[in-house]
Design a protein around this motif. Structure first.
Motif, mmCIF file in Angstrom:
data_model
loop_
_atom_site.group_PDB
_atom_site.id
_atom_site.type_symbol
_atom_site.label_atom_id
_atom_site.label_comp_id
_atom_site.label_asym_id
_atom_site.label_seq_id
_atom_site.Cartn_x
_atom_site.Cartn_y
_atom_site.Cartn_z
ATOM 1 N N ASP A 37 30.128 62.676 8.703
ATOM 2 C CA ASP A 37 31.435 62.203 9.158
ATOM 3 C C ASP A 37 32.303 63.452 9.575
ATOM 4 O O ASP A 37 32.167 64.343 9.187
ATOM 5 N N TYR A 49 41.539 68.329 17.980
ATOM 6 C CA TYR A 49 42.171 69.289 18.992
ATOM 7 C C TYR A 49 41.849 68.687 20.435
ATOM 8 O O TYR A 49 40.517 68.439 20.631
ATOM 9 N N TYR A 73 30.387 69.698 15.751
ATOM 10 C CA TYR A 73 29.833 69.678 14.455
ATOM 11 C C TYR A 73 28.622 70.478 14.415
ATOM 12 O O TYR A 73 28.600 71.520 13.671
ATOM 13 N N MET A 106 29.385 74.233 14.940
ATOM 14 C CA MET A 106 30.003 74.770 13.810
ATOM 15 C C MET A 106 29.082 74.982 12.536
ATOM 16 O O MET A 106 29.283 75.926 11.711
ATOM 17 N N LEU A 121 28.924 73.083 25.539
ATOM 18 C CA LEU A 121 30.436 73.340 25.659
ATOM 19 C C LEU A 121 30.808 74.454 24.744
ATOM 20 O O LEU A 121 32.063 75.035 24.932
ATOM 21 N N ILE A 165 34.088 76.807 24.374
ATOM 22 C CA ILE A 165 35.434 76.551 23.689
ATOM 23 C C ILE A 165 35.024 76.665 22.294
ATOM 24 O O ILE A 165 33.815 76.397 21.758
ATOM 25 N N THR A 166 35.821 77.190 21.564
ATOM 26 C CA THR A 166 35.698 77.467 20.082
ATOM 27 C C THR A 166 35.610 76.123 19.121
ATOM 28 O O THR A 166 36.526 75.386 19.277
ATOM 29 N N PRO A 167 34.448 76.066 18.543
ATOM 30 C CA PRO A 167 34.528 74.723 17.880
ATOM 31 C C PRO A 167 35.307 74.797 16.582
ATOM 32 O O PRO A 167 34.906 75.673 15.798
ATOM 33 N N ARG A 168 36.289 73.812 16.663
ATOM 34 C CA ARG A 168 37.274 74.173 15.011
ATOM 35 C C ARG A 168 37.847 72.882 15.014
ATOM 36 O O ARG A 168 37.751 71.881 15.821
ATOM 37 N N ILE A 169 38.322 72.533 14.001
ATOM 38 C CA ILE A 169 38.887 71.229 13.503
ATOM 39 C C ILE A 169 40.292 71.504 13.050
ATOM 40 O O ILE A 169 40.725 72.691 12.590
ATOM 41 N N LEU A 170 40.887 70.566 12.952
ATOM 42 C CA LEU A 170 42.320 70.615 12.439
ATOM 43 C C LEU A 170 42.727 70.978 10.868
ATOM 44 O O LEU A 170 42.063 70.325 10.222
ATOM 45 N N PHE A 198 42.143 68.389 7.980
ATOM 46 C CA PHE A 198 40.916 67.248 8.252
ATOM 47 C C PHE A 198 39.666 67.875 7.927
ATOM 48 O O PHE A 198 39.539 69.272 7.741
ATOM 49 N N ARG A 199 38.669 67.221 7.713
ATOM 50 C CA ARG A 199 37.300 67.654 7.223
ATOM 51 C C ARG A 199 36.188 67.123 7.883
ATOM 52 O O ARG A 199 36.019 65.767 8.461
ATOM 53 N N ASP A 200 34.810 67.946 7.888
ATOM 54 C CA ASP A 200 33.571 67.379 8.393
ATOM 55 C C ASP A 200 33.125 67.058 7.102
ATOM 56 O O ASP A 200 33.323 67.867 6.232
ATOM 57 N N PHE A 201 32.408 66.349 7.020
ATOM 58 C CA PHE A 201 31.422 65.951 5.834
ATOM 59 C C PHE A 201 29.997 66.275 6.268
ATOM 60 O O PHE A 201 29.386 65.532 7.011
ATOM 61 N N LEU A 202 29.459 67.197 5.602
ATOM 62 C CA LEU A 202 28.080 67.340 5.434
ATOM 63 C C LEU A 202 27.167 66.579 4.826
ATOM 64 O O LEU A 202 27.711 65.783 4.021
ATOM 65 N N PHE A 222 46.461 58.558 7.098
ATOM 66 C CA PHE A 222 46.688 59.754 7.712
ATOM 67 C C PHE A 222 48.129 60.195 7.522
ATOM 68 O O PHE A 222 48.883 59.329 7.481
ATOM 69 N N GLY A 254 50.672 63.641 7.811
ATOM 70 C CA GLY A 254 50.951 65.098 8.117
ATOM 71 C C GLY A 254 51.443 66.066 7.227
ATOM 72 O O GLY A 254 52.302 66.943 7.664
ATOM 73 N N ARG A 303 45.105 65.823 5.256
ATOM 74 C CA ARG A 303 45.864 64.899 6.275
ATOM 75 C C ARG A 303 45.225 63.587 6.475
ATOM 76 O O ARG A 303 45.782 62.816 7.068
ATOM 77 N N GLU A 304 43.781 63.722 6.590
ATOM 78 C CA GLU A 304 43.095 62.636 6.620
ATOM 79 C C GLU A 304 42.347 62.173 5.260
ATOM 80 O O GLU A 304 41.624 63.066 4.972
#
Lengths: 434, 434
Positions: free
Chosen positions: A42, A48, A88, A91, A304, B3-8, B11-15, B109, B111, B120-121
C-alpha cells in the motif's frame, strides 16, 4: 442550524448490500493473487505533486486533485496506482526481492467529467511482475487474469492479446513508423467508432493501400497460430516478438480452456507506455462496457526516478466497471444477507440468554444478529426479511424455562417448535448454503 | 531529469510483510463483525468541508486537509469515520433498517504533529449500533469488542467500562455540575499525569473535599458489583444509569471470561459527545500505548443534519496503534510468507510445464510462485528464503521426462528426490501449517 447532508458529484456512498459484494469480490481477487505468490502493498493516498505528475502533463494534470497543505507543500491525491508503484519501486528496490510480484487494490481520484458512469473516486486493482523480461512473466500475467476471473466464477471471459513490437515492425515495413502514435490511437478506437471511420482516419494518416493493409493486419482471423502466421507475413517475416507470442500461445493450449485467450491484433492500448505484449479482457454479453482488465509489458517502470531500468508486465482490473458489467449480466457473486439467523427478542429480561445463544451459534460458524428490543414478533420478522436474513429463532419465558427454541423459516413461514438447541443447529446447518 | 522519489512526512508505504499482516488483521475483524450481523459501508474520502466541519471548530479544523477543487467547491479529506457516518445516516435512514449495525474500516487524514508515532494518514475501524437505546445494544458492543480481540487471538485484553450518567449524578450531588466539562477532561488525563497532579487540578476546580471524593469515586475498587454499590452511594443512591451497568455486569458474568470486563469509573472519555456507557480497551503488557478500542453511547448521532434524533452506541479500534501494540508484545497474528512453494525454473523450455504444475498445486489449495527465469538454483533458493517461502520444487529435463519432481525443504536443506507429483503433494500438505 442544520447542515444539508450531501456528497460531492462523482463520489459515492456504498450501502451495505453493495459494500458486501465489493468486499466479497476483492477477497476472491486477493486470494487468487496470493495463490500465485503476488503480495499486497500500500502507498499513501496523498503524495508530492511533483512525484505524481513529473511525467504527466497534458490531460491528466487537469484532472488531478492538487493543493497546498498546511506546510505549504504542493500535494496531490493519486490518480492511478502505477505512478505510486514506480515511485515505490525506486525507493524500496533494495528492500524487495526481484523479480517482484505485487498487487494493489485501492482508491484513486480523477476530477473528470462524471457522465457515462464515470466516477471521481474509484477503485483500481493492479498486479505486476517487475524486474524480469522473461516470457514466463508475460505468460503468468495472462494466466493470472484467466485464473482471477475463474475464481470469480464469471463465465464467458475472453482475454485478447497482442504484441506492440509486431505492430511496430508492420509499421516499419510500410515506412509509417513516424505516424505510429496516431495510428495506434486510431486502431485503439476501432471498437468504439467502427471500421469505416477507422479506415478513413488511417487513409488520411497514411495511404489507401497502407490503410487497407492496416485493417487486414488488425482484422486477421483464424486460430491463434494462424493469425500469428498472417501477422508475421504482413510484418516482414518471423521476429523475436512473434516468437514470444508463439511461445505464449503454445503454452496456453494446455493451460487454459480453448477460446479463453484470443490473439487479437486490433488490441494496441493507446498508451505509449507499453512496449511488448498487450491485453484487454471482455465479458461475454457485456462487451459494450469495454475491457474490464487491461495491461501489457513495459520497458522501464522507474525511468522518472532512477537511471537503473526496471522492466515489467502487469494488468489492472477496473473494479467499478467489472461490478457494473456483472450487474448487467446478473452474475454478481455471493449473497448480501446481513446474517444467517436473527435471534428475536421476546422478553428484555432474557437479554443475556439471547446473547449467550448468539455466542454459541457463532462458535458453530453461524452469523447471527440479536434484535435489541422486545418488539412485536411480526415487526422483527419483517426486519429480518428486509435484511435478507433467512432464519429467525424465537424464545420466550416458557421456552427458556423448557430449554427450547422455535425456529422460523422466513421465506416459507414454516415454524419448527420446541426444538433443543442441538436440533435447531442441525436444521440451520442443513438450510444454509455453505 | 530525474525526480527524487519520496513521500510526505506522516505518510507511509507498506512493504509486503506489513501489508500482509494488516490485511490479515482486517479480515479477522471483518469476519468477527459479520458474525454479529454488523454490515460494511463505505463513504467518500473527500467531502464538502461544511458537511465535515459544521460541528467541529477548534483543534480539528487546523488539522484538516481542506482545499478548493476544480469546481471551486470547499472540500476536505475526512478526519474520522464518525462524522461521515452521521451524514450517511441522515441521508440514507429511509433506505436502511433501524436498528442499524455497521462497521467501517478505512483511512482518515489529520495534518497533526507527527511526533510520538502519530501518522497523518491512518486507519480507523469503527462499529456502531444506531436507532436504539436498549441495554442489549450496550451489552452487545462490549461483547463485540471482547469477541473481536478473541478472534485475533490476543491474550490479556481488558475492557474498562463506566457510565457518564452516574458520574454526572455524582457531580450534581456535590453541586459541581457546572464544572463538568473541565472535571471530565481532568479525570480523563489521570492515567497520563498521575494521581497527584489530578488531585491538584480538581482542588482548583472544586474544593479539597470534593476533589478527594472525586478521586474516591474514580478509584473505587472491588468486584464489578462492589464497585457499582460504592458509586451508587457516592452519587446519591441507585439510579437508572447504575441499573443499566448492573444489568450489563450481570449478563457479562456468563458471557465473558472473568476479569475481561472491568468496571472502571476513571474511564470518562474526554469528548462531550458521549452520554451513557463509555469504554476503553487495554492490552496486557502494552498499557503504555493507551486504549486500542474506545467508545460509548451517544444521544444523537445526526443532530448536525437532522431534527429526528438517532441514539446509538459504538466503538473504534485504532488499527495502527493496535498493530504497534501487538508488535511490541510479539503477538502479531499470521505469517508473512509470500507463498507456500517456489517452483524453480531449471530450463526455460519447460516454462509451460512449470506453470501447469503451479495450476495443479493451486487447485489443491497450495500457494505457489513460479520463478520466471532459468537462473542458478542456489540463487532461486536464496530468493525463496528471503521471501519466507518454506518449500521449493525442482524439475529439469530428466525429471520432466521421468514424470517426477524434487522437493527441497529450505530451512533444513533436506531434499526429497524423484517424487511423483502426488507424493510431492502429500509431503507438502503434511509440512504446511494449515
Amino acid at each position: 442550524m442544520e447542515i444539508t447532508p450531501r456528497i460531492l458529484k462523482g463520489f459515492r456512498d456504498f450501502l451495505p448490500p453493495a459494500e458486501i459484494r465489493r468486499k466479497e469480490l476483492v477477497r476472491i481477487l486477493e486470494d487468487s493473487f496470493r495463490s500465485f505468490g503476488f503480495v499486497p502493498i500500500d502507498t499513501p493516498l496523498l503524495e508530492y505533486a511533483e512525484v505524481l505528475l513529473g511525467k504527466g502533463g497534458g490531460e491528466t494534470d487537469k484532472q488531478v486533485y492538487r493543493f497546498n497543505d498546511h506546510g505549504g507543500r504542493d500535494v496531490a491525491l493519486r490518480f492511478d496506482l502505477t505512478v505510486p508503484f514506480a515511485r515505490y519501486m525506486a525507493m524500496h528496490r533494495n528492500e524487495l526481492n526481484l523479480p517482484f510480484k505485487r498487487f494493489h487494490i485501492n482508491k484513486v481520484f480523477r476530477g473528470e467529467n462524471t457522465q457515462r458512469g464515470r466516477y471521481r473516486e474509484f477503485t483500481q486493482c493492479d498486479f505486476d511482475i517487475v524486474g524480469t523480461d522473461s516470457v514466463s512473466a508475460d505468460l503468468e500475467i495472462v494466466l493470472m487474469i484467466t485464473s482471477a476471473f475463474a475464481a470469480l466464477q464469471i463465465p464467458g471471459v475472453t482475454v485478447h492479446i497482442s504484441h506492440r513490437g509486431i505492430f511496430n515492425r508492420f509499421l516499419q515495413a510500410h515506412q509509417v513508423q513516424d505516424q505510429s502514435v496516431e495510428i495506434l490511437r486510431t486502431v485503439d478506437k476501432l471498437r468504439k467508432v467502427g471500421e469505416e471511420e477507422t479506415l478513413q482516419t488511417l487513409q488520411t494518416l497514411t495511404s489507401p493501400e497502407i490503410a487497407g493493409k492496416t485493417l487486414a493486419f488488425i482484422g486477421a482471423s483464424g486460430s491463434f497460430q494462424e493469425i500469428l502466421t498472417t501477422l508475421e507475413s504482413l510484418a516482414g517475416g518471423p521476429c523475436p516478438e512473434s516468437q514470444t507470442l508463439r511461445e505464449i500461445g503454445t503454452a496456453l493450449e494446455t493451460l487454459v480452456t480453448p477460446g479463453t485467450v484470443i490473439l487479437d491484433p486490433s488490441i494496441t492500448r493507446g498508451l505509449d507506455y507499453y512496449t511488448g505484449v498487450v491485453f484487454e479482457t471482455f465479458l461475454k454479453g457485456a462487451e459494450g462496457i469495454g475491457s474490464v482488465c487491461s495491461g501489457g509489458r513495459y520497458d522501464d517502470l522507474v525511468s522518472l526516478y532512477s537511471k537503473e531500468a526496471m522492466p515489467g508486465v502487469g494488468a489492472s482490473i477496473g473494479l467499478d466497471r467489472l461490478l457494473a458489467g456483472l450487474e448487467e449480466l446478473g452474475q454478481l457473486p455471493g449473497t448480501t444477507a446481513a446474517a444467517d439467523v436473527l435471534i428475536t427478542m421476546q422478553d428484555a429480561a432474557l437479554t443475556a440468554h439471547y446473547h449467550e445463544l448468539g455466542q454459541r451459534l457463532r462458535a458453530r460458524g453461524i452469523r447471527c444478529e440479536v434484535y435489541p428490543e422486545a418488539q412485536k414478533l411480526g415487526r422483527q420478522f419483517a426486519f429480518a426479511e428486509r435484511k435478507e436474513i433467512p432464519l429467525a429463532l424465537v424464545c420466550g419465558l416458557r421456552e427458556h424455562q423448557d430449554g427450547t427454541v422455535n425456529l422460523r423459516i422466513l421465506e416459507t413461514r414454516e415454524n419448527h417448535q420446541d426444538l433443543t438447541e442441538e436440533q435447531a443447529l442441525e436444521i440451520i446447518h442443513g438450510l444454509l448454503p455453505r
